[in-house]
Motif scaffolding. Structure first.
Motif, PDB file in Angstrom:
ATOM      1  N   ARG A 264      -4.295   1.224  -6.931  1.00  0.00           N
ATOM      2  CA  ARG A 264      -4.208  -0.157  -6.478  1.00  0.00           C
ATOM      3  C   ARG A 264      -3.596  -1.185  -7.413  1.00  0.00           C
ATOM      4  O   ARG A 264      -2.791  -2.175  -7.202  1.00  0.00           O
TER       5      ARG A 264
ATOM      6  N   TYR B 164      -8.263  -0.511   2.205  1.00  0.00           N
ATOM      7  CA  TYR B 164      -7.354   0.015   1.113  1.00  0.00           C
ATOM      8  C   TYR B 164      -8.128   0.252  -0.126  1.00  0.00           C
ATOM      9  O   TYR B 164      -8.154   1.200  -0.527  1.00  0.00           O
TER      10      TYR B 164
ATOM     11  N   THR C 116       0.826  -1.170  -0.141  1.00  0.00           N
ATOM     12  CA  THR C 116      -0.064  -0.022  -0.001  1.00  0.00           C
ATOM     13  C   THR C 116       0.945   1.281   0.023  1.00  0.00           C
ATOM     14  O   THR C 116       0.382   2.317   0.091  1.00  0.00           O
TER      15      THR C 116
END
Length: 180
Positions: free
Chosen positions: A111, A168, A103
């Protein structure tokens, strides 16, 4: 020829022959749709350059395409370097103890920088060639391919990392327009 040119030629021969032999003995590694798409782009370019050469004189499209290619390549390679061993060309269907949810770095902004970079690179090749048929075709095909791939990979990442991936994904876009 200078030593530098000979060196570059040696690299091209080495890697080209590696690809050819790998393909010969393991043809399943080659993406036929990719080869057909790139072949179609060469056919389009050749036909248009022969029949309508004025379509192929735009330096603006050449520069824009080259910029897209370089940016796409840089984005993809940045993703590879940032993810280290977590970046592979095959999607893992089972989590191993080495798997980590990356991340940081470019992954803090998107992503899937590898997919976004490849998409930018692929579409940039068609802009570079000023291909009015293959450019939108590549755009549609690449987007559809990555839409399904991102959905599949995200589902696996959710199963691997649970709430950590859920949070996330909620805060970081995929990196490809129109794909959440």
């Amino acid at each position: 020829m200078t030593p530098l040119v000979l060196f570059a030629l040696a690299l091209c021969i080495f890697h080209g022959s590696e690809f050819a032999l790998t393909f010969y003995y393991n043809p399943w590694l080659l993406s036929w749709p990719y080869c057909i798409a790139m072949g179609a782009s060469l056919v389009e370019y050749g036909l248009e350059r022969t029949l309508m050469p004025s379509l192929k004189t735009g330096t603006l499209t050449t520069r824009l395409g080259l910029l897209m290619i370089v940016a796409g390549e840089a984005l993809r390679k940045t993703g590879m370097v940032t993810a280290t061993h977590n970046f592979t060309h095959a999607i893992a269907s089972q989590r191993t103890e080495r798997h980590r949810l990356v991340t940081h770095g470019v992954y803090g902004y998107m992503r899937h920088p590898g997919y976004a970079g490849w998409a930018l690179w692929a579409i940039g090749t068609q802009v570079l060639l000023a291909n009015p048929v293959c450019t939108p075709a590549f755009l549609v095909v690449v987007w559809r391919f990555f839409r399904s791939r991102v959905e599949y990979e995200d589902a696996l990442l959710l199963s691997f990392f649970g709430q950590q991936f859920h949070e996330y994904k909620a805060s970081v876009p995929s990196g490809i327009l129109g794909i959440p």
